[in-house]
Structure formats: structure tokens, C-alpha cells
Design a protein around this motif. Structure first.
Motif, PDB file in Angstrom:
ATOM      1  N   MET A  20       0.823  -1.210   0.000  1.00  0.00           N
ATOM      2  CA  MET A  20       0.000   0.000   0.000  1.00  0.00           C
ATOM      3  C   MET A  20       0.857   1.259   0.000  1.00  0.00           C
ATOM      4  O   MET A  20       0.509   2.263  -0.632  1.00  0.00           O
ATOM      5  N   ILE A  21       1.993   1.214   0.696  1.00  0.00           N
ATOM      6  CA  ILE A  21       2.924   2.349   0.656  1.00  0.00           C
ATOM      7  C   ILE A  21       3.433   2.550  -0.767  1.00  0.00           C
ATOM      8  O   ILE A  21       3.485   3.672  -1.278  1.00  0.00           O
ATOM      9  N   VAL A 171      10.930  -2.021   5.190  1.00  0.00           N
ATOM     10  CA  VAL A 171      11.402  -2.101   6.580  1.00  0.00           C
ATOM     11  C   VAL A 171      10.583  -1.223   7.519  1.00  0.00           C
ATOM     12  O   VAL A 171      10.398  -1.574   8.693  1.00  0.00           O
ATOM     13  N   PHE A 172      10.068  -0.096   7.029  1.00  0.00           N
ATOM     14  CA  PHE A 172       9.361   0.792   7.955  1.00  0.00           C
ATOM     15  C   PHE A 172       8.221   0.098   8.704  1.00  0.00           C
ATOM     16  O   PHE A 172       8.068   0.332   9.922  1.00  0.00           O
ATOM     17  N   PRO A 173       7.369  -0.712   8.067  1.00  0.00           N
ATOM     18  CA  PRO A 173       6.304  -1.357   8.843  1.00  0.00           C
ATOM     19  C   PRO A 173       6.821  -2.170  10.021  1.00  0.00           C
ATOM     20  O   PRO A 173       6.175  -2.219  11.076  1.00  0.00           O
ATOM     21  N   THR A 174       7.987  -2.802   9.877  1.00  0.00           N
ATOM     22  CA  THR A 174       8.586  -3.532  11.008  1.00  0.00           C
ATOM     23  C   THR A 174       8.970  -2.561  12.104  1.00  0.00           C
ATOM     24  O   THR A 174       8.717  -2.807  13.293  1.00  0.00           O
ATOM     25  N   VAL A 175       9.571  -1.447  11.727  1.00  0.00           N
ATOM     26  CA  VAL A 175       9.963  -0.436  12.720  1.00  0.00           C
ATOM     27  C   VAL A 175       8.731   0.128  13.422  1.00  0.00           C
ATOM     28  O   VAL A 175       8.731   0.335  14.644  1.00  0.00           O
ATOM     29  N   ALA A 176       7.663   0.354  12.667  1.00  0.00           N
ATOM     30  CA  ALA A 176       6.431   0.861  13.269  1.00  0.00           C
ATOM     31  C   ALA A 176       5.886  -0.124  14.300  1.00  0.00           C
ATOM     32  O   ALA A 176       5.402   0.282  15.358  1.00  0.00           O
ATOM     33  N   TYR A 177       5.972  -1.408  13.993  1.00  0.00           N
ATOM     34  CA  TYR A 177       5.532  -2.430  14.943  1.00  0.00           C
ATOM     35  C   TYR A 177       6.372  -2.394  16.217  1.00  0.00           C
ATOM     36  O   TYR A 177       5.853  -2.580  17.322  1.00  0.00           O
ATOM     37  N   ILE A 204       2.800   6.843   3.906  1.00  0.00           N
ATOM     38  CA  ILE A 204       2.705   6.010   5.110  1.00  0.00           C
ATOM     39  C   ILE A 204       1.474   6.399   5.912  1.00  0.00           C
ATOM     40  O   ILE A 204       0.730   5.539   6.396  1.00  0.00           O
ATOM     41  N   ARG A 205       1.236   7.685   6.040  1.00  0.00           N
ATOM     42  CA  ARG A 205       0.059   8.132   6.782  1.00  0.00           C
ATOM     43  C   ARG A 205      -1.223   7.688   6.080  1.00  0.00           C
ATOM     44  O   ARG A 205      -2.191   7.273   6.733  1.00  0.00           O
ATOM     45  N   ALA A 206      -1.237   7.725   4.738  1.00  0.00           N
ATOM     46  CA  ALA A 206      -2.433   7.336   3.983  1.00  0.00           C
ATOM     47  C   ALA A 206      -2.742   5.852   4.103  1.00  0.00           C
ATOM     48  O   ALA A 206      -3.890   5.435   3.927  1.00  0.00           O
ATOM     49  N   SER A 207      -1.728   5.043   4.420  1.00  0.00           N
ATOM     50  CA  SER A 207      -1.913   3.590   4.498  1.00  0.00           C
ATOM     51  C   SER A 207      -1.801   3.066   5.925  1.00  0.00           C
ATOM     52  O   SER A 207      -1.716   1.855   6.139  1.00  0.00           O
ATOM     53  N   TRP A 208      -1.805   3.965   6.902  1.00  0.00           N
ATOM     54  CA  TRP A 208      -1.670   3.590   8.317  1.00  0.00           C
ATOM     55  C   TRP A 208      -2.769   2.594   8.701  1.00  0.00           C
ATOM     56  O   TRP A 208      -3.921   2.770   8.304  1.00  0.00           O
TER      57      TRP A 208
END
Length: 225
Positions: A20-21, A171-177, A204-208
Motif C-alpha cells: 500500500m505504501i 522495513v518501515f512497517p517492522t519499525v512501526a511495529y 505512510i500516513r495514507a496507508s496507516w
């Protein structure tokens, strides 16, 4: 062109989030998407199996083209629409090499995180052992130190260098987790800076994850890391 695309996805799934990002970065808004529930077993439904025989999400179609692995979808979108939206593969050979390396290392990072936060979910109760969970936690701590070091040495603010790339997408979704589950930015300042830098990026905000918006307070499984 986005109207010929469809995505079956699950909220909070890092593989789905990566896709989605990428769609947002490539300015491909307007694609058809359907949110499915892991808890209800929707990912094993006939609707999914017709697209993805593994019964996994994401499941993606572009016209008659089916691509399901999240890394493969990201590469497909970047190659098909390289002249649209933001370029996600750096031109410079050094940054491109670093992007590929960090991108594929990101899968190990994601797996080591899962081995801790979802240990009870994936491991049957009779097979769980405190010693195994302890080993998983130590492995994640080692991994965190590695990524903290990568960001410390990066010639720019992003994982590959000076520009946002597919490495950051995956990688960002892992960091967000990590921070959703209570990781301390005080102990890992570079990861904290990286998270703060990217969390409000438009794609990233649009797919949060929608349930994260509904319940901003996360968990504390990693608070002692």
C-alpha cells in the motif's frame, strides 16, 4: 490505470502495508481494495485462493497479471510505473546496492520480531518453552543493535542513503511495529529518529493501519528491550 488493479489485504499486516505504501508512492490511488479479517480466516477463503493458492495476504492483480509476494509486488509496481510518482530505486550504484541489501535483510528483521511478539500465537501451548522465548528475545536484541548501527552509519536519513527507497518501504512497517509494541526510542535513538521521520510521510500516513488510528495506544511487549 489504477482502476485495473485490485488488492486483498489485512489490516496491520506489514507485507500488505508495504504494498500500500508503494501504491501511494507511485501515485496509483483509486485501485480496488478489500479489507479481510485474519481473525475470521478470510485469507483462506475461496476469494483469496482463486488469486493466491497459498491463502495469504496480500493478493494483488493488475489486469490479468497476478503478483502476491509483497516484495515481488513492490518490484513489479516500481518497474511497471518507473516514470510515475516517486522513484524507489536509487540511480547511484552505491545507494542501489545498499537498498537491495537492507531490503532483503528486512525480511530477517521482520521474522525475528514476529518470533517474539507472536510467539504464543504461532507456537502451540504444549510446545512453548521459556528458554526458546528467551533465545528469540536475545536474537531480536542483536537484530535491533544491527539496525541501529546501519542507521548510524547511513550517509543520509534513509536506509539506502539520501533518498526514500524500496528498502524503507519494506522495513518501515517492522519499525512501526517495534514502537507500537513499546520499544524505547531512548535505548534505540537512531531507530526512534527514523520512525519519527517517516511516520508522517504522506504515503505512510495514507496507508496507516485503520485499527491503529482507532486505538493509538499499543502494547508493551517490548518495553524492556
Amino acid at each position: 490505470m489504477a482502476k485495473s488493479m485490485s488488492l486483498l489485504w489485512g489490516a496491520g499486516s506489514p507485507p500488505c502495508w508495504r504494498v500500500m505504501i508503494t501504491l501511494e508512492e507511485k501515485k496509483l490511488q483509486g485501485y480496488k481494495r478489500k479489507l479481510l479479517s485474519f481473525e475470521k480466516g478470510d485469507h483462506k477463503s475461496q476469494e483469496v485462493l482463486e488469486v493466491n493458492p497459498r491463502g495469504q495476504l496480500p493478493s494483488f492483480k493488475h489486469g490479468d497479471n497476478i503478483v502476491n509476494d509483497s516484495y515481488a509486488i513492490c518490484f513489479y509496481l516500481e518497474s511497471q510505473f518507473q516514470n510515475q510518482g516517486n522513484c524507489l530505486i536509487p540511480d547511484a550504484a552505491e545507494e542501489r546496492a545498499r537498498m537491495y541489501q537492507r531490503m532483503f535483510e528486512g525480511q530477517t528483521f521482520y521474522e525475528k520480531l514476529n518470533n517474539v511478539i507472536y510467539y504464543d500465537f504461532f507456537i502451540p501451548e504444549e510446545e512453548r518453552h521459556d528458554s526458546a522465548l528467551s533465545r528469540n528475545k536475545e536474537a531480536l536484541k542483536t537484530e535491533l543493535s544491527l539496525w541501529e548501527g546501519y542507521l548510524q552509519k547511513s550517509p543520509g536519513s534513509f536506509l539506502a542513503g539520501s533518498s526514500f527507497s524500496l528498502a524503507d518501504v519494506v522495513v518501515f512497517p517492522t519499525v512501526a511495529y517495534l514502537f507500537r509494541f513499546g520499544l524505547s526510542a531512548g535505548r534505540y535513538p537512531k531507530l526512534g529518529e527514523y520512525y519519527a521521520l517517516l511516520k508522517d510521510r504522506p504515503s505512510i500516513r495514507a496507508s496507516w493501519p485503520p485499527h491503529w488510528l482507532e486505538n493509538p495506544k499499543g502494547h508493551e511487549a517490548l518495553k524492556d528491550f
